[in-house]
Every structure is written in C-alpha cells, then in structure tokens.
Design an enzyme around this catalytic site. Sequence first.
Site, PDB file in Angstrom:
ATOM      1  N   LYS A  37      -8.284   0.847  -3.639  1.00  0.00           N
ATOM      2  CA  LYS A  37      -7.633   1.874  -2.873  1.00  0.00           C
ATOM      3  C   LYS A  37      -7.580   1.527  -1.388  1.00  0.00           C
ATOM      4  CE  LYS A  37      -9.630   5.727  -5.559  1.00  0.00           C
ATOM      5  NZ  LYS A  37     -10.468   6.949  -5.389  1.00  0.00           N
ATOM      6  N   GLU A  95      -4.989  -6.778   1.251  1.00  0.00           N
ATOM      7  CA  GLU A  95      -6.362  -6.329   0.978  1.00  0.00           C
ATOM      8  C   GLU A  95      -6.932  -5.697   2.239  1.00  0.00           C
ATOM      9  OE1 GLU A  95      -8.589  -5.362  -0.819  1.00  0.00           O
ATOM     10  OE2 GLU A  95      -9.988  -6.908  -1.499  1.00  0.00           O
ATOM     11  N   ASP A  96      -7.856  -4.756   2.055  1.00  0.00           N
ATOM     12  CA  ASP A  96      -8.462  -4.129   3.231  1.00  0.00           C
ATOM     13  C   ASP A  96      -9.415  -5.096   3.941  1.00  0.00           C
ATOM     14  OD1 ASP A  96     -10.331  -4.067   1.148  1.00  0.00           O
ATOM     15  OD2 ASP A  96     -10.815  -1.945   1.348  1.00  0.00           O
ATOM     16  N   ASP A 116     -14.793  -9.965   1.978  1.00  0.00           N
ATOM     17  CA  ASP A 116     -16.223 -10.035   2.297  1.00  0.00           C
ATOM     18  C   ASP A 116     -16.808 -11.286   1.635  1.00  0.00           C
ATOM     19  OD1 ASP A 116     -18.793  -9.303   3.089  1.00  0.00           O
ATOM     20  OD2 ASP A 116     -19.053  -7.786   1.547  1.00  0.00           O
ATOM     21  N   PHE A 172     -20.778  -2.718   8.193  1.00  0.00           N
ATOM     22  CA  PHE A 172     -20.088  -1.978   7.148  1.00  0.00           C
ATOM     23  C   PHE A 172     -19.038  -1.084   7.791  1.00  0.00           C
ATOM     24  CE2 PHE A 172     -19.122   1.110   3.918  1.00  0.00           C
ATOM     25  CZ  PHE A 172     -18.954   0.279   2.816  1.00  0.00           C
ATOM     26  N   ASP A 225     -13.523   3.112   2.645  1.00  0.00           N
ATOM     27  CA  ASP A 225     -14.419   4.235   2.358  1.00  0.00           C
ATOM     28  C   ASP A 225     -15.885   3.843   2.376  1.00  0.00           C
ATOM     29  OD1 ASP A 225     -14.439   2.652  -0.105  1.00  0.00           O
ATOM     30  OD2 ASP A 225     -15.449   4.374  -0.998  1.00  0.00           O
ATOM     31  N   ARG A 252     -11.691   7.588   4.326  1.00  0.00           N
ATOM     32  CA  ARG A 252     -10.444   6.822   4.168  1.00  0.00           C
ATOM     33  C   ARG A 252      -9.318   7.330   5.070  1.00  0.00           C
ATOM     34  NH1 ARG A 252     -10.927   3.417  -0.326  1.00  0.00           N
ATOM     35  NH2 ARG A 252     -12.091   4.223  -2.103  1.00  0.00           N
TER      36      ARG A 252
END
Length: 172
Positions: free
Chosen positions: A39, A95-96, A99, A148, A155, A161
Amino acid sequence: MKLMPVFTSEAISKRVKELGEQITQDYKEKDLIVVCVLKGAFMFFADLVREIKLDLEVDFVRLSSYANKTSSSGKVVFSKDIEISVEGKHLLLVEDIVDTGHSMAYLKKVLTARKAKSVKICALIDKRERREIDVQVDYVGFSLEKGFIVGYGLDYAEQYRNLSGVFELKFN
Ligand code: 5GP
Ligand code: MG
Ligand code: MG
C-alpha cells in the site's frame, strides 16, 4: 512516540516533478506500465504518474513478507498480483522505500521471468543501512541512511499514511 519532520510536502512535490521529467525522457517511444507497490507507494505513485507526460498503463501489486512490523525478511509472496500481461512491455515498479532489498529483488525476478522487456525500480526512499540484496534502484527520490519513516503513504501499524510529508518515527 514522536514524529520528526524529514521531507516536507513541498520538497516531495519538487522531487517528484524532477523524477517525472527524467522518466518522461527515458521512456519516450516505449510501451510503459507503471506498477504501484501497495500500500505504501499509493500517494507517491498517484503524484508521480501525473508528472510522467507519456501514454502509459498503470497496475497494482501487493507483496507480503513473513516478518515483524518494521522490517521484511527474505520470504516474499504476492498478496495481489498484477493483472496486465507484461510480456514485451517496459515496467517501472514504484515502491515507497527500499530497505533490505528483498521485496524489490523478488518482484524484479518474477516479472523478468514473465518476459517483460525491461524492469526498473523507482523508490521514494532508498534506505541504505540494512541493505542485504544488491538491487539496483534506478530512480531514487531521496536517500537516507537509516530510521523508521512514516507519512506520504508509509505506515506504522496502518497509521500515518495520510500525512502529506515524510517523518521519522521515534519510538522513545
Ligand atoms: P525490503 O526492502 O526490506 O524488502 O522491504 C521494504 C518494505 O518494508 C517497504 O516497502 C516497507 O513496506 C517496509 N519498510 C522498510 N523500511 C520502512 C520504514 O522506514 N518505514 C515504513 N513505514 N516501512 C518500511
Ligand atoms: Mg513497500
Ligand atoms: Mg508497512
């Protein structure tokens, strides 16, 4: 928990515009499918596709990894597959945040095996510290060493979000 500002919505818009211009140049005369990795990428994706001044198709994929809440493991599966046939098409995965790299490495491998003509990756954030797989992020919005991150689609336990900017979530 505390939210520390990292990128303002103005800084993000400016960067998204630049990425859109670059992608527009790179994909002229190519059949492009832009794939949103749900998401987390939904907001970035919606802004980015409007800055790509080309005819293109969109599709959506969702991955899940068997892992804890703040990082992914090597085990990745589709929880929603893309629906468009990718054979002979150029794919841009949006992609957000990259990592460890496992999610994007998996997706790239699967879509390449389906005979996509090319598969490139655009990530809002390239987070370096925990990278385990050397996956090439072709278009990077912002690089960060660690932390983070939430907001602008990202989220923590499904919260944050809807924030317009990007923040670092401090757990203490
Ligand atoms: P990886 O590259 O480790 O396979 O996983 C990337 C995914 O883990 C991201 O798409 C995102 O869902 C989650 N993730 C990794 N780092 C962060 C972070 O800083 N914030 C949030 N919200 N999700 C993260
Ligand atoms: Mg993601
Ligand atoms: Mg998440």
